[in-house]
Design a protein around this motif. Structure first.
Motif, mmCIF file in Angstrom:
data_model
loop_
_atom_site.group_PDB
_atom_site.id
_atom_site.type_symbol
_atom_site.label_atom_id
_atom_site.label_comp_id
_atom_site.label_asym_id
_atom_site.label_seq_id
_atom_site.Cartn_x
_atom_site.Cartn_y
_atom_site.Cartn_z
ATOM 1 N N GLU A 181 0.741 -1.203 0.042
ATOM 2 C CA GLU A 181 -0.124 0.158 -0.063
ATOM 3 C C GLU A 181 0.913 1.363 -0.116
ATOM 4 O O GLU A 181 0.513 2.023 -0.613
ATOM 5 C CB GLU A 181 -0.817 -0.042 1.148
ATOM 6 C CG GLU A 181 -1.863 1.189 1.346
ATOM 7 C CD GLU A 181 -2.834 1.145 2.525
ATOM 8 O OE1 GLU A 181 -3.931 1.507 2.454
ATOM 9 O OE2 GLU A 181 -2.245 0.734 3.529
ATOM 10 N N GLN A 182 1.861 1.257 0.935
ATOM 11 C CA GLN A 182 2.924 2.478 1.007
ATOM 12 C C GLN A 182 3.595 2.623 -0.417
ATOM 13 O O GLN A 182 3.856 3.735 -0.928
ATOM 14 C CB GLN A 182 3.998 2.170 2.017
ATOM 15 C CG GLN A 182 3.227 2.161 3.247
ATOM 16 C CD GLN A 182 4.365 1.918 4.445
ATOM 17 O OE1 GLN A 182 5.390 2.726 4.430
ATOM 18 N NE2 GLN A 182 3.958 0.936 5.264
ATOM 19 N N PHE A 183 3.969 1.474 -1.159
ATOM 20 C CA PHE A 183 4.451 1.262 -2.528
ATOM 21 C C PHE A 183 3.500 2.118 -3.501
ATOM 22 O O PHE A 183 3.945 3.050 -4.270
ATOM 23 C CB PHE A 183 4.872 0.032 -2.815
ATOM 24 C CG PHE A 183 6.014 -0.016 -3.906
ATOM 25 C CD1 PHE A 183 6.447 1.027 -4.791
ATOM 26 C CD2 PHE A 183 6.176 -1.524 -4.239
ATOM 27 C CE1 PHE A 183 7.561 0.766 -5.529
ATOM 28 C CE2 PHE A 183 7.343 -1.596 -5.283
ATOM 29 C CZ PHE A 183 7.771 -0.487 -6.040
ATOM 30 N N ILE A 184 2.192 1.757 -3.375
ATOM 31 C CA ILE A 184 1.363 1.951 -4.300
ATOM 32 C C ILE A 184 0.839 3.999 -4.108
ATOM 33 O O ILE A 184 0.977 4.454 -5.155
ATOM 34 C CB ILE A 184 -0.112 1.358 -4.356
ATOM 35 C CG1 ILE A 184 0.211 -0.073 -4.832
ATOM 36 C CG2 ILE A 184 -1.156 2.126 -5.080
ATOM 37 C CD1 ILE A 184 -0.758 -0.944 -4.402
ATOM 38 N N THR A 197 -4.031 1.624 -11.629
ATOM 39 C CA THR A 197 -3.057 1.071 -12.534
ATOM 40 C C THR A 197 -1.803 0.666 -11.668
ATOM 41 O O THR A 197 -1.325 -0.554 -11.576
ATOM 42 C CB THR A 197 -2.530 2.195 -13.427
ATOM 43 O OG1 THR A 197 -3.591 2.437 -14.338
ATOM 44 C CG2 THR A 197 -1.298 1.524 -14.476
ATOM 45 N N ALA A 198 -1.649 1.222 -10.523
ATOM 46 C CA ALA A 198 -0.479 1.071 -9.695
ATOM 47 C C ALA A 198 -0.613 -0.176 -8.637
ATOM 48 O O ALA A 198 0.116 -0.987 -8.747
ATOM 49 C CB ALA A 198 -0.258 2.174 -8.760
ATOM 50 N N THR A 199 -2.010 -0.341 -8.546
ATOM 51 C CA THR A 199 -2.498 -1.658 -7.759
ATOM 52 C C THR A 199 -2.405 -2.900 -8.561
ATOM 53 O O THR A 199 -1.692 -3.820 -7.899
ATOM 54 C CB THR A 199 -3.779 -1.473 -7.253
ATOM 55 O OG1 THR A 199 -3.905 -0.369 -6.444
ATOM 56 C CG2 THR A 199 -4.260 -2.664 -6.414
ATOM 57 N N SER A 203 -0.006 -5.849 -7.819
ATOM 58 C CA SER A 203 -0.281 -7.107 -7.489
ATOM 59 C C SER A 203 0.254 -8.228 -8.355
ATOM 60 O O SER A 203 0.666 -9.407 -7.998
ATOM 61 C CB SER A 203 -1.675 -7.109 -7.640
ATOM 62 O OG SER A 203 -2.539 -6.241 -6.904
ATOM 63 N N GLU A 204 0.546 -7.776 -9.495
ATOM 64 C CA GLU A 204 0.824 -8.853 -10.702
ATOM 65 C C GLU A 204 2.511 -8.901 -10.427
ATOM 66 O O GLU A 204 3.034 -10.071 -10.294
ATOM 67 C CB GLU A 204 1.036 -8.337 -12.154
ATOM 68 C CG GLU A 204 -0.465 -8.258 -12.471
ATOM 69 C CD GLU A 204 -0.952 -9.837 -12.780
ATOM 70 O OE1 GLU A 204 -0.104 -10.711 -12.901
ATOM 71 O OE2 GLU A 204 -2.233 -9.685 -12.932
#
Length: 277
Positions: A181-184, A197-199, A203-204
């Motif tokens: 979540e912090q990365f996103i 898009t970031a999520t 996730s991938e």
């Protein structure tokens, strides 16, 4: 076969759904009880044929397998309610870490296993932590292993390892989701990327990372070396990340172990109140 579930909360409902979707259980074989009737009827609507029990005793009576999916401090009241209908041939599966196998074997006549699931078992992934009671036969162990292999990778551990194993397997998805979540958030704030898009990218990335580590036997340090080169962008960023997070997971584990020790004392006191006064 009759498979009883006591408790239709998040993990009880998750296990029922995972086993049914994997074909490891038929809804017609499942009988479930809970204090919250709305959860029971929601499951019955999702899985036609699943039977709703009006009492915990009804769910437990004559069950070949009985899953106890209740909160640790609720165990004593549940056991008091159902013990009179339990028999030595039944297998009780506790999914609750602070309730010791020895305590259950002292209080009920059944065979006992403690098997800790993970939220990712809902999609047939992740581990389940398996601990055997003393009354189980080799045939019992094999059957339970096969059952949980339908929704997870069963891993046998000692009961003394349950806390740290649960930290990785059961709590780990939440810990990694917190970091993700912090990365996103950072991608959205620093570059204006759309959160959706970031999520999806994150996730991938996490799914691919896990597959690479498992399918190619790639250790965390080897994976870092694959992605980064000395003096490169990833190497510079990893240096920042290591400095920022150094010791963080030690503190996380110290916290979980301290809380677990408190829970063990409280659960023991609730199970054997006269001996603790």
């Amino acid at each position: 076969m009759k498979i009883g579930f006591i408790g239709a909360g998040s993990m009880g409902s998750l296990l029922v759904g995972a086993f049914v979707r994997a074909g490891a259980m038929r809804p017609d074989d499942i009988v479930i009880s809970s204090r919250t009737s709305s959860k029971l009827y929601s499951l019955a609507n999702q899985y036609p044929g699943l039977q709703v029990a009006t009492t915990n005793k009804d769910a437990a009576a004559d069950a070949d397998y009985l899953f106890l999916c209740v909160k640790p401090l609720d165990f004593r009241s549940v056991l008091d309610e159902i013990t009179s209908v339990l028999t030595p041939d039944q297998i009780v599966i506790s999914i609750t870490s602070p309730v010791r196998i020895s305590s259950l074997e002292e209080l009920i006549p059944c065979k006992v296993a403690k098997i800790i699931p993970s939220v990712v078992n809902a999609v047939g992934s992740g581990a389940s932590l398996v601990m055997w009671g003393s009354r189980l036969t080799d045939e019992d162990r094999s059957a339970l292993w096969h059952l949980f292999a339908a929704i997870s990778q069963p891993i046998s551990i000692s009961e003394e390892e349950v806390r740290v194993a649960s930290d990785i397997s059961s709590c780990g998805p939440a810990f990694l989701a917190c970091l993700l979540e912090q990365f996103i958030d950072a991608a959205v704030i620093s570059a204006g990327m759309q959160r959706e898009t970031a999520t999806e990218l994150a996730s991938e990335m996490m799914l691919g990372t896990a597959r690479l580590m498992l399918e190619q036997s790639c250790s965390p340090s080897e994976l870092q070396a694959k992605v980064s080169v000395p003096g490169g962008i990833t190497a510079a960023a990893l240096d920042v990340l290591r400095k920022s997070t150094r010791g963080a997971f030690l503190q996380v584990l110290y916290t979980t172990h301290e809380k677990f020790a408190e829970d063990l004392d409280r659960v023991d006191s609730s199970l054997f109140p006269r001996e603790r006064t």
